[in-house]
Design a protein around this motif. Structure first.
Motif, PDB file in Angstrom:
ATOM      1  N   ASP A 273     -84.307 -14.400 -38.538  1.00 52.49           N
ATOM      2  CA  ASP A 273     -84.203 -12.953 -38.407  1.00 52.49           C
ATOM      3  C   ASP A 273     -85.520 -12.243 -38.712  1.00 52.49           C
ATOM      4  O   ASP A 273     -85.519 -11.060 -39.038  1.00 52.49           O
TER       5      ASP A 273
ATOM      6  N   LEU B 113     -86.200  -9.060 -36.655  1.00 54.72           N
ATOM      7  CA  LEU B 113     -85.349  -7.945 -37.079  1.00 54.72           C
ATOM      8  C   LEU B 113     -85.797  -7.413 -38.431  1.00 54.72           C
ATOM      9  O   LEU B 113     -85.895  -6.199 -38.621  1.00 54.72           O
TER      10      LEU B 113
ATOM     11  N   ARG C 170     -80.483  -1.076 -34.587  1.00 58.57           N
ATOM     12  CA  ARG C 170     -80.146  -2.504 -34.650  1.00 58.57           C
ATOM     13  C   ARG C 170     -79.673  -3.014 -33.289  1.00 58.57           C
ATOM     14  O   ARG C 170     -80.052  -4.104 -32.865  1.00 58.57           O
ATOM     15  N   PHE C 171     -78.832  -2.235 -32.614  1.00 61.25           N
ATOM     16  CA  PHE C 171     -78.327  -2.621 -31.305  1.00 61.25           C
ATOM     17  C   PHE C 171     -79.485  -2.835 -30.334  1.00 61.25           C
ATOM     18  O   PHE C 171     -79.536  -3.836 -29.613  1.00 61.25           O
TER      19      PHE C 171
ATOM     20  N   GLU D 182     -81.539  -6.012 -31.405  1.00 63.49           N
ATOM     21  CA  GLU D 182     -80.812  -7.255 -31.165  1.00 63.49           C
ATOM     22  C   GLU D 182     -80.756  -7.563 -29.670  1.00 63.49           C
ATOM     23  O   GLU D 182     -80.881  -8.723 -29.264  1.00 63.49           O
TER      24      GLU D 182
ATOM     25  N   VAL E 200     -84.296  -8.819 -28.740  1.00 69.29           N
ATOM     26  CA  VAL E 200     -84.562 -10.146 -29.304  1.00 69.29           C
ATOM     27  C   VAL E 200     -83.740 -11.213 -28.582  1.00 69.29           C
ATOM     28  O   VAL E 200     -84.222 -12.331 -28.362  1.00 69.29           O
ATOM     29  N   ARG E 201     -82.515 -10.893 -28.181  1.00 68.40           N
ATOM     30  CA  ARG E 201     -81.712 -11.859 -27.399  1.00 68.40           C
ATOM     31  C   ARG E 201     -82.462 -12.261 -26.138  1.00 68.40           C
ATOM     32  O   ARG E 201     -82.432 -13.423 -25.724  1.00 68.40           O
TER      33      ARG E 201
ATOM     34  N   ARG F  95     -85.119 -15.083 -26.692  1.00 70.24           N
ATOM     35  CA  ARG F  95     -84.685 -16.445 -27.010  1.00 70.24           C
ATOM     36  C   ARG F  95     -84.776 -17.338 -25.773  1.00 70.24           C
ATOM     37  O   ARG F  95     -84.634 -16.866 -24.649  1.00 70.24           O
TER      38      ARG F  95
END
Length: 188
Positions: A79, A82, A172-173, A176, A179-180, A183
């Motif tokens: 994390d 984040l 945060r939404f 996230e 960041v998804r 990956r």
């Protein structure tokens, strides 16, 4: 002769407070002198003028931000991006004038400002190390995160988030979701 107790460090601390209270662009030597209880010419014992004061304040702000972010990402592993982003937002909220000070790119002859900005970029890249990015992809990702962070901070400071939904939840939404996409498999 410099006033006893007044040195470059205390001058920069007072300048940082003023910038946070009034905004970086409103920072002026006469208001700084008033805050410190000295006459404006006394400041020239520590800085050559307003441009140097602003540059030094930007370096100081970058160093403080880097320290804050390093503390946030240490041990965060998966994390880290984040944690980095949440600490960045917290810094921008707590220190709006100092945040404003760090937004311009350093000039080629500003080695101290370049070094401080480079430290921040390296830390951002390191926070993305678990995503299997190439060197170029990491820089693209850093630019993307910085754009998201700065856009959010700027809109929030302008009062542009008038809807009742929680801004921190929106932040945060957004992160996230971004960041998804970083990956492995998310970039295909």
């Amino acid at each position: 002769m410099p006033r006893i107790g007044l040195d470059r460090g205390s001058l920069l601390a007072a300048a940082a407070e003023l910038a946070d209270e009034r905004g970086f662009e409103a920072l002026a030597l006469n208001t700084l002198a008033q805050k410190l209880g000295v006459r404006s010419p006394s400041l020239y014992n520590h800085v050559s003028g307003l441009p140097e004061l602003r540059r030094l304040l930007a370096v100081r702000a970058l160093e403080r931000l880097a320290e804050t972010l390093e503390a946030a990402v240490s041990g965060a592993e998966e994390d880290a991006a984040l944690a980095f982003s949440l600490a960045y937002l917290a810094f921008a909220r707590a220190h709006p004038g100092q945040y404003e000070a760090i937004q311009r790119a350093p000039e080629p002859d500003e080695a101290d400002l370049q070094a401080a900005a480079g430290r921040l970029v390296r830390l951002m890249v390191r926070s993305l190390s678990g995503y299997g990015l190439t060197d170029d992809e990491a820089i693209h990702a850093v630019r993307g995160i910085r754009s998201l962070l700065h856009g959010f901070v700027s809109l929030e400071r302008l009062g542009a988030f008038g809807m009742p939904q929680d801004r921190d939840a929106s932040f945060r939404f957004m992160l996230e979701a971004y960041v998804r996409g970083l990956r492995p498999g998310g970039r295909d």
